[in-house]
Scaffold this active site. Structure first.
Site: not given
Ligand SMILES: NC(=O)c1ccc[n+]([C@@H]2O[C@H](COP(=O)([O-])OP(=O)(O)OC[C@H]3O[C@@H](n4cnc5c(N)ncnc54)[C@H](OP(=O)(O)O)[C@@H]3O)[C@@H](O)[C@H]2O)c1
Length: 252
Positions: A12, A18, A150
């Site tokens: 998902t 990531i 969050y």
């Molecule tokens: N980046 C960081 O520093 C960081 C740190 C700690 C934890 N995380 C965790 O890592 C995970 C991925 O984060 P990321 O930084 O890789 O984010 P990202 O680049 O924004 O990617 C998020 C992905 O999730 C999808 N998404 C978001 N909300 C959604 C929803 N309500 N329903 C279905 N799809 C949804 C987005 O699709 P759309 O764009 O199409 O909405 C995108 O494919 C998350 O769980 C986040 O909490 C990230």
């Protein structure tokens, strides 16, 4: 031998960051993919990249009807699921006085309620040998004033992983979590901050990190692959932190 040869993996939130890095690594390791997201351009780009090796679906991670429809499509297309990587999340950073009920509900629906029911609804498609990985965050173990809701939602998810690990191992299914620190992703770049604040936040976090940089999505994806594969066959209910050591820093 590829680590996910012939496995069907649902990720998902795999159109960016990531999730997309994990999709690429899983694909290299022989998995057939189901990828979800919401943004039409990013969904189309993922479909173009993975072609017939991936079922790319628009699906809102916090909506139970859409989760039902997602499972029905997976059942029809692949007939089973071997790996579930629950990675989509909603961030909605805000100081306490600016947090609305709608923002609060969105974070909890996507990061906690949606993950629980996705696992529940995926189980009929999974069998012994299956693996589930959830993405938490170091904010579930540390304080972060603008990310209070969050961080709490990720702490709830981390707790869920522990409890469900005991229930699911009776079916031969392992569940674990990967816990990223600051990772350079589209999600970080799209945080609603003015450019100068964004750069300052990035420089500040990098400066405080023992490793002096953000992590890459690929560095997190490697830990996800490990947990999703038989390499982690004796690991259940764990959380692997991938944060360059920033969680260990004690500020003066
Ligand atoms: N980046 C960081 O520093 C960081 C740190 C700690 C934890 N995380 C965790 O890592 C995970 C991925 O984060 P990321 O930084 O890789 O984010 P990202 O680049 O924004 O990617 C998020 C992905 O999730 C999808 N998404 C978001 N909300 C959604 C929803 N309500 N329903 C279905 N799809 C949804 C987005 O699709 P759309 O764009 O199409 O909405 C995108 O494919 C998350 O769980 C986040 O909490 C990230």
């Amino acid at each position: 031998m590829k680590k996910l040869e012939g496995k069907v993996a649902l990720i998902t939130g795999a159109t960016s960051g990531i999730g997309l890095a994990a999709a690429r690594l899983f694909h290299q390791q022989g998995a057939r993919l189901v990828i979800t997201g919401r943004n039409p351009e990013r969904l189309a780009a993922a479909q173009a990249e993975f072609g017939a090796d991936a079922l790319v679906l628009k699906s809102e991670a916090g909506n139970l009807q859409e989760i039902d429809a997602l499972m029905a499509q997976i059942a029809q297309h692949y007939g089973r699921l071997d790996v579930l990587f629950l990675n989509a999340a909603s961030t909605n950073p805000a100081p306490i006085e600016a947090m609305t009920e709608a923002m609060f509900d969105q974070v909890v629906n996507v990061n906690f309620k949606g993950e629980f029911f996705t696992i529940q609804k995926a189980l009929p498609l999974m069998s012994a040998g299956g693996a589930i990985v959830c993405t938490t965050s170091i904010t579930n173990q540390t304080g972060s004033p603008k990310f209070s809701v969050y961080g709490a939602s990720k702490a709830a998810l981390r707790s869920l992983v522990q409890s469900l690990s005991l229930a699911l191992i009776e079916r031969g299914i392992r569940i674990n979590a990967v816990c990223p620190g600051p990772i350079e992703t589209g999600g970080f770049q799209r945080l609603p901050l003015p450019p100068e604040v964004h750069s300052a936040v990035k420089a500040d976090i990098s400066g405080r990190s023992p490793i002096k940089r953000f992590g890459t999505p690929e560095e997190v994806a490697k830990a996800v692959l490990f947990l999703a594969s038989d390499d982690a066959s004796y690991i259940i209910g764990e959380e692997i932190v991938v944060d360059g050591g920033i969680r260990h820093v004690c500020l003066p």
